[in-house]
Design a protein around this motif. Sequence first.
Motif, mmCIF file in Angstrom:
data_model
loop_
_atom_site.group_PDB
_atom_site.id
_atom_site.type_symbol
_atom_site.label_atom_id
_atom_site.label_comp_id
_atom_site.label_asym_id
_atom_site.label_seq_id
_atom_site.Cartn_x
_atom_site.Cartn_y
_atom_site.Cartn_z
ATOM 1 N N PRO A 296 0.819 -1.205 0.000
ATOM 2 C CA PRO A 296 0.000 0.000 0.000
ATOM 3 C C PRO A 296 0.855 1.257 0.000
ATOM 4 N N VAL A 297 0.242 2.354 -0.449
ATOM 5 C CA VAL A 297 0.917 3.642 -0.430
ATOM 6 C C VAL A 297 0.837 4.205 0.990
ATOM 7 N N ARG A 298 1.963 4.645 1.518
ATOM 8 C CA ARG A 298 1.967 5.186 2.869
ATOM 9 C C ARG A 298 1.145 6.469 2.915
ATOM 10 N N SER A 299 0.516 6.689 4.060
ATOM 11 C CA SER A 299 -0.351 7.848 4.216
ATOM 12 C C SER A 299 0.451 9.140 4.162
ATOM 13 N N ASP A 300 -0.123 10.130 3.516
ATOM 14 C CA ASP A 300 0.420 11.479 3.524
ATOM 15 C C ASP A 300 -0.224 12.198 4.702
#
Length: 810
Positions: A296-300
């Motif tokens: 998954p894409v890490r949270s901004d």
Amino acid sequence: MSACLPAGATESAHTERAHPPHSPPPGRSRRFRVAGADLSAAVAVFLIALPLSLGIALATGAPLQAGLVAAAVGGLVAGRLGGSPLQVSGPAAGLTVVTADLIHQYGWRTTCAVTVLAGLAQLGLACLRVARAALAVSPAIVHGMLAGIGVTIAVAQAHIVLGGEPQSSVPDNLRALPAQLARLDPAALAVSVLTLAVLLLWPRMPGRAGHLLRRMPAALVAVAGATAVAAAAGLVLPVVDLPSWHSHALAGLPEGPVLGLVAAVLTTTLVCSVQSLLGATAVDKLAAARPGAPSPVRSDLDRELLGQGAANVVSGTLGGLPVAGVAVRSTANVHAGAVSRNATIIHGALVVAAALVLVPLLELIPLAALAALVMAVGLRMVSLHHIRTVTRHREVLVYAVTALGVISLGVLEGVALGIAVAVGVALHRLTRTRITHEEESGVHHVHVRGQLTFLAVPRLSRALHLVPQGTDAVVSLNGSFMDHAAYETLQDWQNTHTARGGTVEITGRRSGVRIAEPGALSTEPAHDGEPGTTGDCRCRPWTAWRNHQCERPSPAPDTGDRPDTTRTSADAHRPADPGTPARGHAPGGRQLVRGLSTFQRRTAPLVRGELARLAREGQQPSQLFLTCADSRVVTSMITSSGPGDLFVVRNVGNLVPPPGAERGDDSVAAAIEYAVDVLAVRSITVCGHSGCGAMQALLGSRPGSPAVTPLGRWLRHGGPSLERLRDPGAPAPRLAGRAPADDVEQLCLTNVVQQLEHLRAHESVARALEKGTLELHGVYFHVGEAQAYLLAEQEEERVFDRVREVDLAV
């Protein structure tokens, strides 16, 4: 607000402007597509959010419709703008106490205005990009805050479970509880007990049928079951009352004392932001742990704070509760298999549909069932796992003070108390340094355990002055920090003690070897916070790679007026050796011991697990790496490899004697045979390097001269490389498209090409090459440039090209 959008958001906006509506950008479809996993996850989260939103609104004393508004806005606004695609936002249990207190003091319309102002504050923090700073709050404070809020919720909802009305604070609720027990409502208690029983037992249903039934959220089943039983039994109980949306109260101008309103905005901002940001990091971990799921894409986090602020502005304006990331819904979203933010957005749309269509069904729900649901949520906020964690890290005091402060005083006051205690605990740990003195066999030992700061200087000075003059002393340091005051104290005492005929050895407690000596008394460099000199020894941060060789000024001549204070306690008992290395160049034995000690203390803990696995499974390297014995060629550094990756053979000149060339040179052939036939390596690399002494010796040798030394006999295997260099018909290797700088570099490159041909002559290598299970590579490492070049053979031309990032797949 657009100025605060992160790079990803602005980039999409620029893309849309760059491509007109009739010409969509390549590779992007204008159709809105929803994955099946997102749709099913949205339904699962919606079924959990619906009863919880009503229950949290009930617990705060707000209009029940406010919970539905916050759930819808959290899904639609925060889900679309937030930086954590899988986190679900809405009315959170962690905000219940704050919101209830605001409604009690200022009324509902002012509470909505506070929510709007808190959202604007979050937008400002997002523009300042301080989201990461919020994570600096100690987890013990956060867990303590949530535990205190959970206890407050549970005690308040206990009154509704018993058929009464909650009071405004925990002490008042506890005092009123005996009277409430005396006049409890059996019907409300029965519905509440049924709700709690279903919540507890539903996730534990056994068998295949239980596995299918557990797909329905326990919260929905508990509330629906209690509602059905109450309706079937004809129980007369207070139920959900959703007035017409036409009479729904919206935000108004804030009314009340300015300082009180500012404190309310700060409290709401703090709780919303910290809970949402911690929830985003937790969701990242949950998503990464899903089996078989793509990375998954890490949270901004800054964008997440932006989305939460926008959601609070909209929710407060529309008369909704404050919005934050909700752990229960986010966990359900991840476990249901959501893959994008579409699941969160669809869940918000479903809440809007339910608020408009399902009002008759929602008004059948008993308030006692919702109270039992919220009470269970509050009790779960007191997590035994969190208590065990803070106890293990010796922060239970911070946790307990924060929780008790929230329960007795309020959220902001409790968090402030927790921060104060956390700072006090940190200072106590910093100053908790044990300093002891003892004598063993005539040697005085001073042991220091902990951090040496100016606060510990008086105790350090007292312990050092217990050492009699003219004696041998050992100071053992077991800590990672020494401030300037402690350093000066230790250095001054050492100067005085050695000047009066004593000896001083400063050691690391665990390693048992000398790590440094301050000032002019040091004969070795200091490393990583250990006491050392900055005036006399100018060491680089990578001194360890340079064999601890420091640039040191020439020592002043010994006038004989005082003892030689540069000698260690070990040196004091033996005469000076005329062959002792110059100052700054540690003897090899001491250097070896120090290197081994550093490995044991720093590197061994990091690689112990991997080496234990290799010890069990045996080595399975994928490459045979044959290179020169030159100390400047570090194979693991050049190839970024670790234990078990390379089978390395090193010799003078990276030579591969051809089969049958001469007896007594089978060591390289044995390594090749073992690597190919036993270890089944997939590639063999011959690596030469610039400034090779073996190649210089070959160039300087006389043709036909007899080889009388072992080195001379060995270098005869480089004769074919020299002949190839001098052959005018042989193509000369080139380096990144240029001619070699000199004859030595040209011979180094030629030697790599020649040794690859020798490799092909070995039977095991030829057999593997024929099968296609082995590859041969040539590498040239330019030491001065720290640049690796990979051999590329193109027809008759052999070029060593730079190894760049695009070449890593080779």
